[in-house]
Design a protein around this motif. Structure first.
Motif, PDB file in Angstrom:
ATOM      1  N   GLN A  13       0.839  -1.189   0.000  1.00  0.00           N
ATOM      2  CA  GLN A  13       0.000   0.000   0.000  1.00  0.00           C
ATOM      3  C   GLN A  13       0.878   1.244   0.000  1.00  0.00           C
ATOM      4  N   VAL A  14       0.578   2.142  -0.908  1.00  0.00           N
ATOM      5  CA  VAL A  14       1.358   3.372  -1.016  1.00  0.00           C
ATOM      6  C   VAL A  14       1.083   4.281   0.168  1.00  0.00           C
ATOM      7  N   GLN A  15       2.153   4.782   0.731  1.00  0.00           N
ATOM      8  CA  GLN A  15       2.039   5.768   1.809  1.00  0.00           C
ATOM      9  C   GLN A  15       2.927   6.951   1.504  1.00  0.00           C
ATOM     10  N   LEU A  16       2.422   8.129   1.797  1.00  0.00           N
ATOM     11  CA  LEU A  16       3.161   9.369   1.628  1.00  0.00           C
ATOM     12  C   LEU A  16       3.154  10.097   2.961  1.00  0.00           C
ATOM     13  N   VAL A  17       4.330  10.440   3.439  1.00  0.00           N
ATOM     14  CA  VAL A  17       4.434  11.094   4.744  1.00  0.00           C
ATOM     15  C   VAL A  17       5.202  12.404   4.580  1.00  0.00           C
ATOM     16  N   GLU A  18       4.502  13.518   4.820  1.00  0.00           N
ATOM     17  CA  GLU A  18       5.121  14.836   4.701  1.00  0.00           C
ATOM     18  C   GLU A  18       5.715  15.275   6.039  1.00  0.00           C
ATOM     19  N   SER A  19       6.706  16.147   5.938  1.00  0.00           N
ATOM     20  CA  SER A  19       7.273  16.791   7.106  1.00  0.00           C
ATOM     21  C   SER A  19       7.927  18.092   6.669  1.00  0.00           C
ATOM     22  N   GLY A  20       8.301  18.910   7.640  1.00  0.00           N
ATOM     23  CA  GLY A  20       9.044  20.121   7.337  1.00  0.00           C
ATOM     24  C   GLY A  20       8.264  21.413   7.430  1.00  0.00           C
ATOM     25  N   GLY A  21       6.973  21.314   7.688  1.00  0.00           N
ATOM     26  CA  GLY A  21       6.195  22.536   7.828  1.00  0.00           C
ATOM     27  C   GLY A  21       6.543  23.270   9.113  1.00  0.00           C
ATOM     28  N   GLY A  22       5.999  24.478   9.239  1.00  0.00           N
ATOM     29  CA  GLY A  22       6.254  25.263  10.441  1.00  0.00           C
ATOM     30  C   GLY A  22       5.861  26.700  10.257  1.00  0.00           C
ATOM     31  N   GLY A  30       9.573  36.230   3.738  1.00  0.00           N
ATOM     32  CA  GLY A  30      10.917  36.300   3.205  1.00  0.00           C
ATOM     33  C   GLY A  30      11.788  35.115   3.573  1.00  0.00           C
ATOM     34  N   GLY A  31      11.299  34.314   4.509  1.00  0.00           N
ATOM     35  CA  GLY A  31      12.061  33.161   4.954  1.00  0.00           C
ATOM     36  C   GLY A  31      11.898  31.956   4.044  1.00  0.00           C
ATOM     37  N   SER A  32      12.483  30.837   4.480  1.00  0.00           N
ATOM     38  CA  SER A  32      12.488  29.613   3.682  1.00  0.00           C
ATOM     39  C   SER A  32      12.098  28.412   4.524  1.00  0.00           C
ATOM     40  N   LEU A  33      11.530  27.426   3.854  1.00  0.00           N
ATOM     41  CA  LEU A  33      11.251  26.127   4.448  1.00  0.00           C
ATOM     42  C   LEU A  33      11.487  25.062   3.386  1.00  0.00           C
ATOM     43  N   ARG A  34      11.813  23.860   3.813  1.00  0.00           N
ATOM     44  CA  ARG A  34      11.898  22.735   2.896  1.00  0.00           C
ATOM     45  C   ARG A  34      10.974  21.620   3.378  1.00  0.00           C
ATOM     46  N   LEU A  35      10.013  21.287   2.557  1.00  0.00           N
ATOM     47  CA  LEU A  35       9.099  20.189   2.848  1.00  0.00           C
ATOM     48  C   LEU A  35       9.655  18.894   2.256  1.00  0.00           C
ATOM     49  N   SER A  36       9.419  17.810   2.973  1.00  0.00           N
ATOM     50  CA  SER A  36       9.828  16.486   2.508  1.00  0.00           C
ATOM     51  C   SER A  36       8.615  15.574   2.432  1.00  0.00           C
ATOM     52  N   CYS A  37       8.661  14.648   1.499  1.00  0.00           N
ATOM     53  CA  CYS A  37       7.591  13.662   1.349  1.00  0.00           C
ATOM     54  C   CYS A  37       8.265  12.314   1.106  1.00  0.00           C
ATOM     55  N   VAL A  38       8.182  11.427   2.091  1.00  0.00           N
ATOM     56  CA  VAL A  38       8.754  10.094   1.949  1.00  0.00           C
ATOM     57  C   VAL A  38       7.675   9.157   1.404  1.00  0.00           C
ATOM     58  N   MET A  90      11.052  25.988  -0.489  1.00  0.00           N
ATOM     59  CA  MET A  90      10.244  27.207  -0.587  1.00  0.00           C
ATOM     60  C   MET A  90      11.048  28.388  -0.073  1.00  0.00           C
ATOM     61  N   ASN A  91      11.352  29.312  -0.962  1.00  0.00           N
ATOM     62  CA  ASN A  91      12.105  30.507  -0.620  1.00  0.00           C
ATOM     63  C   ASN A  91      11.234  31.751  -0.798  1.00  0.00           C
ATOM     64  N   SER A  92      11.675  32.838  -0.224  1.00  0.00           N
ATOM     65  CA  SER A  92      10.953  34.119  -0.339  1.00  0.00           C
ATOM     66  C   SER A  92       9.472  33.936  -0.019  1.00  0.00           C
ATOM     67  N   LEU A  93       9.215  33.297   1.077  1.00  0.00           N
ATOM     68  CA  LEU A  93       7.829  32.982   1.436  1.00  0.00           C
ATOM     69  C   LEU A  93       7.027  34.251   1.726  1.00  0.00           C
ATOM     70  N   LYS A  94       5.750  34.177   1.372  1.00  0.00           N
ATOM     71  CA  LYS A  94       4.828  35.295   1.561  1.00  0.00           C
ATOM     72  C   LYS A  94       3.677  34.843   2.458  1.00  0.00           C
ATOM     73  N   GLY A 151      -0.793  12.407   0.970  1.00  0.00           N
ATOM     74  CA  GLY A 151      -0.297  12.408   2.338  1.00  0.00           C
ATOM     75  C   GLY A 151      -1.275  13.108   3.264  1.00  0.00           C
ATOM     76  N   GLN A 152      -0.893  13.191   4.527  1.00  0.00           N
ATOM     77  CA  GLN A 152      -1.789  13.757   5.542  1.00  0.00           C
ATOM     78  C   GLN A 152      -1.704  15.272   5.622  1.00  0.00           C
ATOM     79  N   GLY A 153      -0.687  15.840   5.029  1.00  0.00           N
ATOM     80  CA  GLY A 153      -0.541  17.291   5.007  1.00  0.00           C
ATOM     81  C   GLY A 153       0.371  17.809   6.103  1.00  0.00           C
ATOM     82  N   THR A 154       0.999  18.945   5.833  1.00  0.00           N
ATOM     83  CA  THR A 154       1.836  19.627   6.814  1.00  0.00           C
ATOM     84  C   THR A 154       1.545  21.113   6.747  1.00  0.00           C
TER      85      THR A 154
END
Length: 124
Positions: A1-10, A15-23, A83-87, A115-118
């Motif tokens: 069964q396919v599973q997608l798990v996100e992480s990295g939100g916050g 102007g800041g940055s985040l990197r989301l991951s999906c395994v 995600m860079n230069s966030l608004k 996935g479940q979302g972040t």
């Protein structure tokens, strides 16, 4: 069964940055397209970016072009969204999705697994 798990939100300042991951697990993803979508409160889900697992073709929504980058790591079975230069208008729940299609697609109904979302919150 396919599973997608996100992480990295916050929470990040504008102007800041985040990197989301999906395994991804449960299948061989070489024939899949992988996508990121987002949904803000009171709004419909919208396409953000997509990538073909094999070949690496990418596509972006106009609202994030030049600021966001989608990529994948074969060895880790992971898709990233840098995600860079966030608004503040980027604030939303971000979802990873997988589509059993060779073509990159921006249409949510083309995606078979989600996935479940972040949560990403950008303060002004």
């Amino acid at each position: 069964q396919v599973q997608l798990v996100e992480s990295g939100g916050g929470l990040v300042h504008a102007g800041g940055s985040l990197r989301l991951s999906c395994v991804a697990s449960g299948d061989t993803f070489s024939s899949y397209a992988m996508g990121w979508f987002r949904q803000a409160p009171g709004k419909e889900r919208e396409f953000v970016a997509a990538i073909r697992w094999t070949g690496g073709s990418t596509y972006y929504a106009d609202s994030v072009k030049g600021r966001f980058t989608i990529s994948r790591d074969y060895d880790k079975n992971t898709v990233y969204l840098q995600m860079n230069s966030l608004k503040p208008e980027d604030t939303a729940v971000y979802y990873c999705a997988a589509a059993r299609t060779f073509a990159v697609t921006t249409i949510g109904s083309d995606y078979n697994y989600w996935g479940q979302g972040t949560q990403v919150t950008v303060s002004s």
